[in-house]
Design a protein around this motif. Structure first.
Motif, PDB file in Angstrom:
ATOM      1  N   THR A   5       0.859  -1.193   0.000  1.00 57.72           N
ATOM      2  CA  THR A   5       0.000   0.000   0.000  1.00 57.72           C
ATOM      3  C   THR A   5       0.888   1.232   0.000  1.00 57.72           C
ATOM      4  O   THR A   5       2.091   1.134   0.203  1.00 57.72           O
ATOM      5  CB  THR A   5      -0.893   0.048   1.259  1.00 57.72           C
ATOM      6  N   ARG A   6       0.264   2.351  -0.224  1.00 59.33           N
ATOM      7  CA  ARG A   6       1.048   3.587  -0.183  1.00 59.33           C
ATOM      8  C   ARG A   6       0.210   4.719   0.374  1.00 59.33           C
ATOM      9  O   ARG A   6      -1.025   4.726   0.296  1.00 59.33           O
ATOM     10  CB  ARG A   6       1.615   3.909  -1.566  1.00 59.33           C
ATOM     11  N   PHE A   7       0.922   5.678   0.947  1.00 62.01           N
ATOM     12  CA  PHE A   7       0.301   6.921   1.383  1.00 62.01           C
ATOM     13  C   PHE A   7       0.972   7.986   0.542  1.00 62.01           C
ATOM     14  O   PHE A   7       2.202   8.010   0.440  1.00 62.01           O
ATOM     15  CB  PHE A   7       0.551   7.140   2.874  1.00 62.01           C
ATOM     16  N   ALA A   8       0.166   8.835  -0.113  1.00 61.25           N
ATOM     17  CA  ALA A   8       0.726   9.711  -1.136  1.00 61.25           C
ATOM     18  C   ALA A   8       0.346  11.176  -0.938  1.00 61.25           C
ATOM     19  O   ALA A   8      -0.406  11.747  -1.719  1.00 61.25           O
ATOM     20  CB  ALA A   8       0.265   9.226  -2.509  1.00 61.25           C
ATOM     21  N   PRO A   9       0.856  11.777   0.120  1.00 55.60           N
ATOM     22  CA  PRO A   9       0.479  13.180   0.344  1.00 55.60           C
ATOM     23  C   PRO A   9       1.183  14.141  -0.604  1.00 55.60           C
ATOM     24  O   PRO A   9       2.302  13.873  -1.046  1.00 55.60           O
ATOM     25  CB  PRO A   9       0.938  13.437   1.783  1.00 55.60           C
ATOM     26  N   SER A  10       0.533  15.241  -0.903  1.00 52.29           N
ATOM     27  CA  SER A  10       1.199  16.312  -1.648  1.00 52.29           C
ATOM     28  C   SER A  10       1.771  17.258  -0.586  1.00 52.29           C
ATOM     29  O   SER A  10       1.042  17.651   0.325  1.00 52.29           O
ATOM     30  CB  SER A  10       0.196  17.091  -2.494  1.00 52.29           C
ATOM     31  N   PRO A  11       3.040  17.614  -0.708  1.00 54.02           N
ATOM     32  CA  PRO A  11       3.630  18.449   0.351  1.00 54.02           C
ATOM     33  C   PRO A  11       3.278  19.925   0.183  1.00 54.02           C
ATOM     34  O   PRO A  11       4.140  20.765  -0.007  1.00 54.02           O
ATOM     35  CB  PRO A  11       5.128  18.194   0.187  1.00 54.02           C
ATOM     36  N   LEU A  39       5.786   5.371   1.444  1.00 54.36           N
ATOM     37  CA  LEU A  39       5.439   6.794   1.504  1.00 54.36           C
ATOM     38  C   LEU A  39       5.858   7.437   0.190  1.00 54.36           C
ATOM     39  O   LEU A  39       7.040   7.462  -0.154  1.00 54.36           O
ATOM     40  CB  LEU A  39       6.170   7.477   2.670  1.00 54.36           C
ATOM     41  N   ARG A  40       4.874   7.894  -0.549  1.00 54.59           N
ATOM     42  CA  ARG A  40       5.171   8.548  -1.827  1.00 54.59           C
ATOM     43  C   ARG A  40       4.856  10.034  -1.692  1.00 54.59           C
ATOM     44  O   ARG A  40       3.755  10.402  -1.267  1.00 54.59           O
ATOM     45  CB  ARG A  40       4.274   7.933  -2.910  1.00 54.59           C
ATOM     46  N   ILE A  41       5.820  10.847  -2.024  1.00 60.37           N
ATOM     47  CA  ILE A  41       5.596  12.289  -1.931  1.00 60.37           C
ATOM     48  C   ILE A  41       5.145  12.795  -3.311  1.00 60.37           C
ATOM     49  O   ILE A  41       5.906  12.746  -4.274  1.00 60.37           O
ATOM     50  CB  ILE A  41       6.885  13.027  -1.460  1.00 60.37           C
ATOM     51  N   ILE A 201      -5.849   2.561  -1.184  1.00 61.68           N
ATOM     52  CA  ILE A 201      -6.911   2.888  -0.225  1.00 61.68           C
ATOM     53  C   ILE A 201      -6.866   4.397  -0.014  1.00 61.68           C
ATOM     54  O   ILE A 201      -5.847   4.940   0.408  1.00 61.68           O
ATOM     55  CB  ILE A 201      -6.685   2.154   1.128  1.00 61.68           C
ATOM     56  N   ARG A 202      -7.941   5.059  -0.363  1.00 61.30           N
ATOM     57  CA  ARG A 202      -7.924   6.524  -0.252  1.00 61.30           C
ATOM     58  C   ARG A 202      -9.342   7.052  -0.088  1.00 61.30           C
ATOM     59  O   ARG A 202     -10.313   6.293  -0.135  1.00 61.30           O
ATOM     60  CB  ARG A 202      -7.251   7.116  -1.494  1.00 61.30           C
ATOM     61  N   GLY A 203      -9.444   8.364   0.061  1.00 60.18           N
ATOM     62  CA  GLY A 203     -10.739   8.982   0.320  1.00 60.18           C
ATOM     63  C   GLY A 203     -11.677   8.868  -0.866  1.00 60.18           C
ATOM     64  O   GLY A 203     -11.243   8.752  -2.018  1.00 60.18           O
TER      65      GLY A 203
HETATM   66  N1  GLU Z   1      -1.630  13.227  -3.654  1.00 70.68           N
HETATM   67  C1  GLU Z   1      -2.968  12.716  -3.669  1.00 70.68           C
HETATM   68  C2  GLU Z   1      -3.767  13.393  -2.585  1.00 70.68           C
HETATM   69  O1  GLU Z   1      -3.186  13.869  -1.626  1.00 70.68           O
HETATM   70  C3  GLU Z   1      -2.927  11.236  -3.480  1.00 70.68           C
HETATM   71  C4  GLU Z   1      -4.190  10.559  -3.679  1.00 70.68           C
HETATM   72  C5  GLU Z   1      -3.988   9.060  -3.827  1.00 70.68           C
HETATM   73  O2  GLU Z   1      -3.902   8.403  -2.804  1.00 70.68           O
HETATM   74  O3  GLU Z   1      -3.884   8.593  -4.935  1.00 70.68           O
HETATM   75  O4  GLU Z   1      -4.967  13.496  -2.675  1.00 70.68           O
END
Ligand code: GLU
Length: 442
Positions: A5-11, A39-41, A201-203
């Motif tokens: 899995t990954r968590f991908a926040p935009s900084p 963790l993907r940035i 898995i995301r919103g």
């Molecule tokens: N960078 C996207 C966000 O923060 C990632 C969404 C995703 O999980 O694909 O909404």
């Protein structure tokens, strides 16, 4: 295949409770499946992304105990996005568009006024080579769209059952901006393939993105990604959470000395079919995690709830668990002190108020000097124990005929300087006879 899995926040801002909940769910899903968590940035937007936020995101995760097995920045993969883009272009799935944002906006408004779908009309597909050349010689640079098929995309969402989205209800996504920056829809799909992500898995604000990304992933590669969309948390007012909402940022809770486990306990249970409660440890949270319990309706964040969990957690701490932290406040704090005071604390650091009261040689001038003089005259000799206060105040009561608040409040105020706090029978033992005598100015 290893669950990944990954968590991908935009900084582009501080992480808030909603973002961290997504991180936690992904982390728990990986940890409970013996999998990997990345963790993907998401920093392809180099103008809005800030290094400062990358460090803060990492610090927040570390502070909460959410560890990752691998991390990378999308900004380090521009070449790869370019390469995949060329591949799609070769397949005839990419087309250049020359509309300005204003022209696109005008089209949207017209579609809205006509009551139709607000979907890109693919006018650029009809451009002749000459028209394209003319745009370019006018100095316009193209942005690039992905040509989606007229089909429906269906998937079995772990949290929402089967979802079906008709791609004709969506615009062909822009994959590259005119300035050459790849957009999230594309870079995310490329990375989800390259890093062998098994579960996204995301919103649920990303549900229509998922349809587009499945189409993209199919065009780039075969895929067997599993998607899950959870309902987003809302503010207690019912509003959407925003990154600009700094009051619910993890950093602000850390500054308020809220314990990580209180936050994790809240986030592991809020918006689920389980009741919100304090967990003993992060291990217990892992043990109890079941993705199916996440409900499809949004949970609401009540900060009072977090404070209540935090207070309960502090009261459960044994002295040896936080000895080092307490020593930073005051080295004199011992087990007895901690046990007497912990029930009155909202945060561990609040104990400072009580070390000041117990150890400082502050002088208090009582309002009712005559009454306090009588009390001091009746003060028993040491050693003191849990019965001393009762015996002492019974004697004062007998002598002065005072009872209840009239009896107890002036004593508390004279000996501690404040009108509320831990049990006096404990506090007087911590302060001690000589300090009480010294303190009271008669
Ligand atoms: N960078 C996207 C966000 O923060 C990632 C969404 C995703 O999980 O694909 O909404």
């Amino acid at each position: 295949m290893t669950v990944t899995t990954r968590f991908a926040p935009s900084p582009t801002g501080l992480l808030h409770l909603g973002n961290i909940r997504t991180a936690l769910i992904n982390w728990l899903f990986a940890r409970t499946n013996n999998g990997k968590f990345i963790l993907r940035i998401d920093d392809t937007d180099t103008e809005r992304s800030k290094e400062e936020y990358v460090s803060k995101i990492k610090y927040d995760l570390e502070w909460l105990g959410i560890d990752y097995d691998e991390t990378f920045n999308q900004s380090s993969r521009f070449d790869i996005y370019q390469e995949r883009f060329e591949f799609l272009k070769d397949q005839g799935r990419i087309y250049p568009c020359y509309e300005t944002p204003e022209e696109l906006e005008r089209k949207r408004k017209l579609q809205l006024a006509a009551g139709g779908k607000q979907v890109y009309d693919r006018a650029a597909l009809k451009l002749t080579d000459q028209e394209k050349k003319d745009f370019e010689s006018d100095g316009r640079k193209p942005h690039w769209r992905f040509l989606m098929k007229s089909e429906s995309i269906k998937w079995n969402d772990i949290l929402k059952d089967e979802i079906e989205i008709d791609l004709t209800s969506l615009s062909d996504p822009v994959l590259f901006r005119e300035d050459g920056v790849p957009l999230y829809t594309f870079s995310s799909a490329v990375d989800d393939i390259d890093f062998n992500i098994t579960n996204v898995i995301r919103g649920d604000d990303h549900t229509s993105n998922t349809a587009v990304q499945i189409e993209l992933i199919n065009a780039l590669d075969k895929n067997n990604l599993v998607f899950a969309h959870h309902a987003l948390l809302k503010a207690s007012s019912g509003d959407k959470l925003s990154k600009r909402d700094n009051v619910i940022s993890i950093e602000s809770f850390r500054d308020m000395n809220i314990e990580p486990l209180a936050i994790l306990s809240l986030l592991a249970t809020i918006g689920t079919s389980n009741s919100i409660e304090l967990k003993d440890s992060i291990e217990q949270i892992i043990k109890e995690f079941k993705i199916e319990t996440i409900s499809t309706s949004p949970g609401r964040i009540e900060t009072d709830l977090l404070n209540a969990l935090n207070k309960k957690l502090i009261q459960s701490y044994e002295f040896n668990k936080i000895e080092d932290r307490l020593a930073k406040v005051d080295e004199k704090i011992d087990d007895k002190f901690w046990r007497a005071i912990r029930g009155n604390l909202n945060t561990v650091e609040e104990i400072k108020q009580w070390t000041d009261i117990v150890y400082d040689s502050k002088v208090i001038e009582p309002k009712d000097k005559e009454f306090i003089r009588i009390a001091i005259d009746l003060m028993p000799d040491e050693p003191w124990d849990d019965d001393t206060w009762d015996k002492w105040t019974s004697a004062i009561k007998e002598k002065t005929n005072r009872k209840g608040k009239e009896l107890f409040l002036p004593l508390r105020e004279a000996f501690t300087g404040v009108s509320q706090g831990p049990e006096m029978k404990k506090l007087i033992q911590l302060i001690g006879r000589s300090k009480i005598i010294e303190r009271v100015k008669l």
